[in-house]
Scaffold this active site. Structure first.
Site, short mmCIF file in Angstrom:
data_model
loop_
_atom_site.label_atom_id
_atom_site.label_comp_id
_atom_site.label_asym_id
_atom_site.label_seq_id
_atom_site.Cartn_x
_atom_site.Cartn_y
_atom_site.Cartn_z
N HIS A 208 0.89 -1.18 0.00
CA HIS A 208 0.00 0.00 0.00
C HIS A 208 0.92 1.22 0.00
O HIS A 208 1.47 1.59 1.04
CB HIS A 208 -0.88 -0.05 1.26
N HIS A 210 1.96 5.24 -0.89
CA HIS A 210 1.56 6.63 -1.14
C HIS A 210 2.64 7.28 -2.00
O HIS A 210 3.80 6.88 -1.96
CB HIS A 210 1.38 7.39 0.18
N CYS A 241 -3.13 11.20 4.30
CA CYS A 241 -3.15 10.72 5.69
C CYS A 241 -3.24 11.94 6.58
O CYS A 241 -2.35 12.78 6.57
CB CYS A 241 -1.91 9.91 6.02
N ASN A 250 -2.88 8.17 -2.05
CA ASN A 250 -2.47 6.84 -2.45
C ASN A 250 -2.06 6.89 -3.92
O ASN A 250 -2.47 7.78 -4.66
CB ASN A 250 -3.67 5.89 -2.34
#
Length: 303
Positions: A208, A210, A241, A250
């Site tokens: 995951h 960013h 975030c 993301n």
């Protein structure tokens, strides 16, 4: 090239992780439309909701309405983030296929983010994990700040491995290794993934990433090289975030799909339909999306 996975699973997180920090309310109808468009595009897994306190995350207050309103595509897993047993009960009532629990690899981040230690945060999820298993739901664990922390900087590999082990022991079916603030680079990415894989099956680990420093696609490619075959991305590059200053969204799903298509890696997802979904949600938000591939494809269509 030959050792790259032939097929990857893309977990679309835009409806939840992408939209949760939007300041202006996004209607339940728009969220339902977004999820339905993404379902039609062919995603195997869509993170559609979060059953968290509306006081803390007002954007997710309509999660029950969204889950009730979507048209479910057979074979797609619809996931919901839950912080506690109360959230789990709501997820269960909304017929979520998978519940997502979360912890941090950084002690400082855990304290700042949820006001407790990593050990305490994982212990809080024990009843949720048990309940998920009792009800036959998939359980996914998400580990934030696995590559770096806004408060403590470097996060040791052993700290990541420790949380992977704890998540594994709770019975997680899949574990996300998240670069919450987007500081990872390719070699560091491979080190973290390989260390995590010593504690949990590599085929059930996901990346995951960013794109804060523009490294997300490079990190995904680096993950592919060591055998990771599950990745999270967000349509139109939505999200950020709230606890990480300056952290951008993301990685954009359209960019990831464009790269996978170019590598000949099967995703089962239709890029053109995802571009349409990105244009739709960007219009709802009143701004242009940040996906390079999405914008390029849209411009080419406009001719």
């Amino acid at each position: 090239m030959n050792n790259l996975p032939k097929k990857v699973k893309i977990v679309e997180v835009g409806p939840r992780d992408g939209l949760q920090n939007e300041k202006e309310p996004v209607s339940a109808a728009a969220k339902i439309e977004l999820v339905d468009r993404l379902s039609r595009a062919g995603f195997a897994n869509i993170e559609a909701a979060a059953f968290v306190s509306p006081k803390w995350v007002p954007q997710m207050a309509s999660s029950s309405e969204v889950m009730a309103g979507i048209t479910r595509r057979p074979g797609t897993i619809y996931s919901a983030l839950v912080p506690n047993l109360q959230g789990f009960e709501s997820a269960l009532a909304s017929k979520a296929d998978e519940v997502v629990i979360f912890g941090a690899a950084s002690e400082a981040f855990s304290q700042k983010n949820i006001n407790c230690s990593i050990a305490e945060s994982i212990a809080r999820f024990e009843p949720v994990a048990r309940a998920a298993k009792d009800h036959g739901l998939r359980l996914r664990g998400s580990i934030s700040t696995a590559f770096g922390c806004p408060y403590q900087g470097e996060v040791p590999l052993d700290a990541v491995a420790d949380v992977v082990r704890r998540m594994r022991d709770l019975g997680c079916d899949e574990i996300d290794i998240a670069d919450t603030i987007g500081v990872a680079t390719p070699r560091k990415t491979q080190e973290v993934m390989l260390r995590a894989a010593r504690e949990f099956p590599l085929e059930s680990l996901s990346g995951h990433f960013h794109d804060t420093y523009g490294q997300a696609l490079a990190n995904i490619y680096a993950s592919l090289e060591v055998g990771v075959a599950i990745f999270h991305s967000s349509v139109s590059g939505l999200g950020g975030c709230p606890y990480a200053k300056g952290a951008t969204g993301n990685v954009a799903t359209e960019d990831v799909l464009y790269m996978m298509n170019g590598l000949g890696i099967e995703t089962g997802v239709d890029l053109d339909q995802v571009v349409d979904a990105g244009l739709f949600i960007s219009q709802q938000l009143g701004r242009k999306g940040v996906s390079r591939a999405g914008n390029a494809i849209a411009a080419k269509r406009a001719g």
